[in-house]
Design a protein around this motif. Structure first.
Motif, PDB file in Angstrom:
ATOM      1  N   GLU A 411       0.832  -1.209   0.000  1.00 39.27           N
ATOM      2  CA  GLU A 411       0.000   0.000   0.000  1.00 39.27           C
ATOM      3  C   GLU A 411       0.863   1.253   0.000  1.00 39.27           C
ATOM      4  O   GLU A 411       0.554   2.229  -0.707  1.00 39.27           O
ATOM      5  N   ALA A 414       2.237   1.689  -3.460  1.00 38.09           N
ATOM      6  CA  ALA A 414       1.207   2.089  -4.420  1.00 38.09           C
ATOM      7  C   ALA A 414       0.783   3.537  -4.214  1.00 38.09           C
ATOM      8  O   ALA A 414       0.507   4.264  -5.180  1.00 38.09           O
ATOM      9  N   ASP A 415       0.724   3.989  -2.952  1.00 32.24           N
ATOM     10  CA  ASP A 415       0.268   5.354  -2.649  1.00 32.24           C
ATOM     11  C   ASP A 415       1.394   6.375  -2.703  1.00 32.24           C
ATOM     12  O   ASP A 415       1.148   7.570  -2.497  1.00 32.24           O
ATOM     13  N   ARG A 417       3.906   6.640  -0.563  1.00 28.27           N
ATOM     14  CA  ARG A 417       4.265   7.103   0.781  1.00 28.27           C
ATOM     15  C   ARG A 417       5.716   6.704   1.090  1.00 28.27           C
ATOM     16  O   ARG A 417       6.002   5.953   2.020  1.00 28.27           O
ATOM     17  N   LEU A 445      -0.769   5.385   7.641  1.00 22.96           N
ATOM     18  CA  LEU A 445      -1.206   6.628   7.010  1.00 22.96           C
ATOM     19  C   LEU A 445      -0.861   7.844   7.847  1.00 22.96           C
ATOM     20  O   LEU A 445      -0.469   8.884   7.321  1.00 22.96           O
TER      21      LEU A 445
END
Length: 641
Positions: A411, A414-415, A417, A445
């Motif tokens: 994740e 993909a984001d 970060r 997050l």
């Protein structure tokens, strides 16, 4: 006087003479050394002060002010300036500083302080000469303390020698006592044999008793052999003879939960790297012998350390439980270093990695094994003969589980970060050679960006290192386009195993040709040592782009990499473990000097990692390194800003 008494008297006389002689020789050598150092100090200080005075252009007031300031430091007994015409223009003297050493010691071992003399001039015009005489009380105090330390050390050595003498004396007395004890052991049903003494009178008696004991012992050994065969079938691994997984886990559970178990201890997991590939390349017979050698190395600990036990958990994993705490990492490193010298005999690719964790009474088995497994995963990610210990990062990974962390990595990638942080690498002139930019990943997050120690082991398992390294390079190229500052990006060993990784990096660099010439890419030394061909291919792919390729964390195995010149390297970063404390270790400084000279002969730049203080930095510059990085370098940069 008895024979034993005579031996003790002779031993006492020898120890006393050795003690007095050693202290006398050490004291004399130390006094000569201090006199030499004091003479050189006076000479150096006089030269330095003369240089300062020469810069005052003959201004008497400024020269007097400089000499007074030097004298006021308190280290000098006399400073005198005599002009070129022979007149004394300046003199200040101080009373001797108080001594820690007793007066009789100063009179017995005088230290002569020879004044340092240097000429002062203004260009070609001679102004005079400066004389500097330091206090010798500091040298007397140092000599006094050194003598006390030497006497204490010699006393300890004497005590140890006395203990050794006691052991020798006991060897004379022991045959009689053993003969009596052997007879008593037979009464208790014990079958003990005694080494035959040298005395003929006792040798025949001991030989007869040993023969009787041997015959009785043979009767019971037959039964013991049958019992041992059954035990090994039930509890031991058939190949290595170590405890099987079930038996080892049972022993470990007992240690953890038993009421009278140890309050703390340690667990070491050892993994043979890429066992399947070793079986294919070396053959099962060779690998079996290699596993047997590892088992013997582990078994040696059980013979030396009471309460230590070992086992084979599966085909490639071994485990060892230690009965005391605080030594698991030390034991793991000692074990891997021992195997580093043994395993290459079976094949160049034979290697292990180890994870260590401290255990305490009552700790759940699942938690302990999970932490140890995560430490082993981090070690496996580093490469051959690496060692990692379970810590805060590993514990956090364990709590969430490997699957959860793998999902978070996907994740975050993909984001987008992910981010780079920057630490300066500076040359001897203080100029920035490049910014060292390790990758950080925001796993949560709302969380912080985590260093590689938190996520790299599972990134290796999830085969995400190549994707993360390519993203890190993209960030570096973008930042270079913005400010033009060269940046270095670390590449993981696992990325090199991706067959298309090198070509993708090349394509990425060719898309930004100007920024590519400011990129420094580096791989660990272990990659060059264990995957020579992969690193050479990476260098071949990167050469047309203008990017630089180097090794990081180097030094330990660098001299053993054959055909180093074929890798296409541009620079090497010496590991912090080598540079740390270099200023206090002349032997290591000599090694670094030779290493730097060797690398310079290959036209490679040399950078020192992990520089912690100014003393080490100065020592490294003297060794010839081209750049430095680390906490001290970053702190200097922050102070300058």
């Amino acid at each position: 006087m008895s024979l034993i008494g005579q031996i003790w008297l002779k031993l006492f006389l020898v120890l006393v003479l050795a003690f007095l002689g050693s202290v006398a020789v050490h004291t004399d050598a130390m006094r000569e050394t201090l006199q030499t150092q004091l003479r050189l100090k006076n000479s150096d200080n006089a030269t330095a002060l003369a240089l300062v005075l020469s810069q005052q252009k003959g201004d008497a007031a400024l020269m007097e002010l400089a000499m007074s300031a030097q004298f006021d430091t308190g280290f000098y007994r006399r400073i005198r300036f005599v002009a070129a015409d022979g007149t004394q223009r300046f003199q200040r003297e101080a009373a001797p500083a108080p001594l820690d050493a007793p007066g009789w010691f100063e009179r017995l071992l005088p230290i002569e302080a020879v004044p340092g003399v240097a000429q002062v001039s203004d260009g070609w015009r001679a102004l005079g000469r400066i004389e500097v005489l330091s206090h010798d009380t500091f040298a007397h105090d140092e000599l006094w303390h050194a003598v006390k330390r030497a006497a204490a050390a010699m006393a300890i050595v004497g005590l140890l020698a006395a203990l050794a003498g006691a052991l020798i004396v006991n060897r004379i007395r022991r045959p009689l006592e053993l003969t009596v004890e052997q007879a008593r052991s037979l009464e208790r049903g014990e079958y003990v044999t005694v080494v035959e003494p040298s005395a003929p009178e006792l040798r025949r008696l001991v030989r007869a008793m040993n023969s009787m004991v041997a015959r009785l012992k043979m009767v019971f050994e037959g039964q013991a052999t049958q019992v041992e065969t059954l035990r090994r079938q039930a509890n031991c691994d058939p190949l290595t003879g170590l405890a099987s997984r079930n038996h080892f886990m049972g022993q470990l559970a007992t240690v953890l939960m038993r009421e009278d178990g140890a309050a703390e201890g340690g667990l070491v997991l050892l993994r043979v790297l890429d066992l399947a590939e070793l079986n294919r390349s070396l053959g099962h017979d060779v690998v079996d012998r290699m596993l047997g050698a590892i088992a013997q190395a582990l078994q040696a600990y059980t013979e030396r350390v009471k309460g230590c036990f070992v086992g084979r958990l599966n085909g490639s994993d071994f485990a060892m439980c230690l009965p005391v705490g605080g030594v698991s990492e030390e034991t793991a490193r000692a074990l891997t270093e021992g195997l580093r010298a043994v395993l290459p005999a079976f094949g160049k690719s034979a290697a292990v990695a180890a994870g260590a964790v401290e255990l305490a009474h009552g700790v759940p088995m699942a938690q302990l094994m999970s932490e140890a497994d995560m430490a082993l995963a981090r070690a496996e990610a580093q490469g051959a003969f690496a060692v990692e210990t379970a810590g805060g990062a590993g514990s956090a990974l364990v709590k969430l589980g490997e699957g959860s962390w793998r999902r978070r990595l996907h994740e975050a990638l993909a984001d987008g970060r992910i981010a780079l942080v920057a630490f300066p690498v500076r040359d001897v002139g203080g100029r920035v050679m490049h910014l060292e930019c390790p990758l950080r990943v925001q796993l949560d997050l709302d969380g912080s960006f985590e260093p590689a120690a938190r996520w790299l082991p599972l990134a290796v398992r999830a085969r995400l290192t190549a994707a993360l390294d390519e993203r890190a390079l993209a960030l570096a190229l973008s930042a270079i386009d913005d400010d033009g500052q060269p940046r270095a990006v670390n590449l993981a060993i696992g990325s090199l195993a991706d067959s298309g990784f090198a070509s993708r990096l090349r394509a990425q660099l060719l898309q930004s040709p100007r920024a590519a010439r400011q990129v420094w890419l580096e791989v660990p030394e272990a990659a060059a040592a264990d995957h020579f061909e992969l690193v050479r291919e990476l260098g071949r792919q990167l050469r047309p782009t203008g990017a630089r390729l180097g090794l990081e964390h180097a030094g330990e195995r660098l001299g053993r990499i054959e055909r180093l010149f074929e890798l296409g390297l541009d620079y090497v970063k010496i590991d912090a473990a080598i540079s740390h404390g270099l200023s206090r270790d002349g032997t290591r400084a000599g090694f670094v000097t030779g290493l730097v000279a060797m690398l310079h002969s290959l036209s490679l730049q040399v950078v020192a990692e992990g520089v912690n203080d100014a003393a080490d930095a100065a020592a490294l510059w003297q060794c010839g390194v081209d750049g430095q990085t680390g906490p001290w370098v970053s702190a200097q940069a922050d102070a300058a800003d």
